[in-house]
Design a protein around this motif. Sequence first.
Motif, PDB file in Angstrom:
ATOM      1  N   ILE A   3      78.019  16.774 -91.365  1.00  0.00           N
ATOM      2  CA  ILE A   3      78.773  16.587 -92.605  1.00  0.00           C
ATOM      3  C   ILE A   3      79.805  17.702 -92.757  1.00  0.00           C
ATOM      4  CG2 ILE A   3      78.611  16.448 -95.123  1.00  0.00           C
ATOM      5  CD1 ILE A   3      75.763  15.240 -94.645  1.00  0.00           C
ATOM      6  N   GLN A   6      82.627  16.967 -90.507  1.00  0.00           N
ATOM      7  CA  GLN A   6      83.451  15.892 -91.066  1.00  0.00           C
ATOM      8  C   GLN A   6      84.378  16.412 -92.161  1.00  0.00           C
ATOM      9  OE1 GLN A   6      84.204  13.409 -89.384  1.00  0.00           O
ATOM     10  NE2 GLN A   6      83.638  11.729 -90.694  1.00  0.00           N
ATOM     11  N   ALA A  27      82.803   9.822 -87.512  1.00  0.00           N
ATOM     12  CA  ALA A  27      81.864   9.152 -88.414  1.00  0.00           C
ATOM     13  C   ALA A  27      81.092   8.053 -87.686  1.00  0.00           C
ATOM     14  CB  ALA A  27      82.601   8.569 -89.610  1.00  0.00           C
ATOM     15  N   MET A  64      79.611   5.203 -97.409  1.00  0.00           N
ATOM     16  CA  MET A  64      80.804   5.946 -96.984  1.00  0.00           C
ATOM     17  C   MET A  64      81.787   5.004 -96.282  1.00  0.00           C
ATOM     18  SD  MET A  64      80.611   9.071 -97.947  1.00  0.00           S
ATOM     19  CE  MET A  64      81.596  10.102 -96.903  1.00  0.00           C
ATOM     20  N   HIS A  81      84.135   8.409-102.224  1.00  0.00           N
ATOM     21  CA  HIS A  81      83.917   8.828-100.834  1.00  0.00           C
ATOM     22  C   HIS A  81      83.476  10.299-100.731  1.00  0.00           C
ATOM     23  CE1 HIS A  81      84.386   7.926 -96.549  1.00  0.00           C
ATOM     24  NE2 HIS A  81      84.947   9.124 -96.407  1.00  0.00           N
ATOM     25  N   ALA A  85      79.659  12.068-100.002  1.00  0.00           N
ATOM     26  CA  ALA A  85      79.504  13.089 -98.961  1.00  0.00           C
ATOM     27  C   ALA A  85      78.727  14.288 -99.491  1.00  0.00           C
ATOM     28  CB  ALA A  85      80.867  13.530 -98.432  1.00  0.00           C
TER      29      ALA A  85
END
Length: 110
Positions: A3, A6, A27, A64, A81, A85
């Motif tokens: 994460i 990302q 992802a 997501m 979004h 997260a």
Amino acid sequence: MTIAVQVFIAGMALFVNADWTAHTVFARSFVILPIVMILVSFIGRLPVTYRLRSIQLLVMVILMFVTAGLSSVVAIISALHPVIAVAMFSSAMTLAKLAAADSGAQGATG
């Protein structure tokens, strides 16, 4: 950890080069992790808490993709979004702490 990576890749796309390809590709590469976690929780006969947390992570990963995909149709959905997260990161950290506490307790009694 994925994460955090990302978020970094999203930051690069947002502030450096406006190319979201790496964010999208990365992802897709880790969507399998919560599925593996769910399978391991059943195979290892782990407590229901682990199964539910793993299922929760899978649902958040799916959300997501949904929020990213629907952002062009209903723009306000895209605002969820990054919120998802943050929730995903929190849930993953809680699951990791739970697992660490359980493994420490079993190591002391085992």
